[in-house]
Scaffold this active site. Sequence first.
Site, short mmCIF file in Angstrom:
data_model
loop_
_atom_site.label_atom_id
_atom_site.label_comp_id
_atom_site.label_asym_id
_atom_site.label_seq_id
_atom_site.Cartn_x
_atom_site.Cartn_y
_atom_site.Cartn_z
N LYS A 57 0.74 -1.02 -0.07
CA LYS A 57 0.06 0.03 -0.31
C LYS A 57 0.70 0.88 -0.10
O LYS A 57 1.75 1.09 0.39
CB LYS A 57 -0.73 -0.05 1.37
CG LYS A 57 -1.93 1.00 1.42
CD LYS A 57 -2.49 1.01 2.43
CE LYS A 57 -4.31 2.20 2.70
NZ LYS A 57 -4.57 1.83 3.87
N SER A 132 -10.20 1.48 2.52
CA SER A 132 -8.87 2.46 2.12
C SER A 132 -7.84 1.52 1.48
O SER A 132 -7.60 1.98 0.05
CB SER A 132 -8.12 3.07 3.30
OG SER A 132 -7.70 2.93 4.13
N SER A 156 -9.73 -1.03 6.99
CA SER A 156 -9.43 -1.41 6.04
C SER A 156 -8.26 -1.72 5.08
O SER A 156 -8.32 -1.91 4.03
CB SER A 156 -8.24 0.22 5.78
OG SER A 156 -8.81 1.82 5.79
#
Length: 467
Positions: A57, A132, A156
């Site tokens: 990420k 997210s 997330s």
Amino acid sequence: MTICSEIEKILNNAEKLNETLNSFLTVEREYATERAAEVENSANENQPLRGVAIAVKDNICTSFSQTSCGSRILGNYRPQYNATAVEKLSNAGAIVVGKTNMDEFAMGSSNENSAFGAVKNPWNLARVPGGSSGGSAVAVASGVVRAALGSETGGSVRQPASFCGIVGLKPTYGRISRFGLVAFASSLDQIGIFGQTSEDVAKVLGVVAGRDKNDSTTAEVKVNDYVSELSNDIKGKRIGIPRALFGEGLDEKVRSAVEKSIENYRSLGAEIVDVKLPNSKYSIAVYYILATAEASSNLARFDGVRYGFRAEGSHDLREMYMKTREEGFGAEVKRRIMLGTYVLSSGYYEAYYARAQKVRTLLKQDFSNAFENCDAILTPTAPTTAFKIGEKSDDPLAMYLSDIYTCSANLAGIPGISVPCGLSSEGLPIGLQLQGRNWSENLLLNLAHAYEQEFPLGAKPEISVTE
Ligand code: GLN
């Protein structure tokens, strides 16, 4: 196949699928190709992740690539160092193949808050992948990589895992170093792991977990050998069901799939018991007070001086700060900074922030009480399946409810995992969530493993790597 040719194939898949899915912000072809040769030529053949491709990420620092946090304000930021988790992956022989798309500063549940465009769900391109960490979830779900790092502040990793039909783990607070994870809400943030299976997650967890002198919140707790401890035998494990959470707001399709998974666990020999989490109804409110308060303070550092983007055309320092933040941050981030500043302001501190901290303690106690009577707690991961792109983007409160089942684990610091447990009639994945006591990742992985062995999803997304 050699490591070099395998990585070459993965890079090609990543680039090709990215045209449709937008899950990678960067595919690190040059870096990964060099690393592949290095790993292949190294004499050390016992590395636990030798030659394994991993997606990371883009809020986890990498010195070989950008770390944008999905934000314009860090669009051109390149860290000086690797996050501890990245360093550990690398020492274990893994190869980072790219940085993944995300909601700006990890704020969101749909990935639509990215400054670099929404990510598409590979099961249905009109749907969100969750957020997210949507980019990492999609990199795994579409078959580009077997595992990826994401981050969790309120769900997330688990929520996008559920929307994308893969496994997602949020470990105990302090299990994985946060050194090099860009802070959103430090008392809740934790790096999490996506895998195609729980074994993939176990492999990565064994490598990245553990005490780190650069992060004083990591704990001196033994790191299990999660892979060799994986077992199908879950007989006699007590699974607690908080029935009160199966009511209002829960989509019927999700409810029936999760109810069925409870019966499936029973058939695997688990004992099903009732538990109560009476304060869970406050979790969203508490989370959005504490997370925004911490975010407003953490994000103060992005001022156009120290990192990344700086707005042009200012006449003095103050104007430069203001223009940079005005142009650099997106709407959701600004909303949270304002909300966080408000709940911390002297007139309202006691009424909001201090009170939320007290309820956080009650939530924690709820879990301690429940775990006196069970080993793990089973709920849906999210109240719905993947929703349509655009469906909730104008309604932040509706979006916030996506975290209703997940954010309390972050508030309490306990681990949680999402495991695929079925497909809806529209062919969208549904996830079940298991939460456990601190440091019980091995049990959660076992429960997940046993489930996926007996009740595999048995379907692949519409858009995925074809062999
Ligand atoms: N969806 C939640 C939020 O918007 C959780 C985010 C997260 O876990 N990083 O804050």
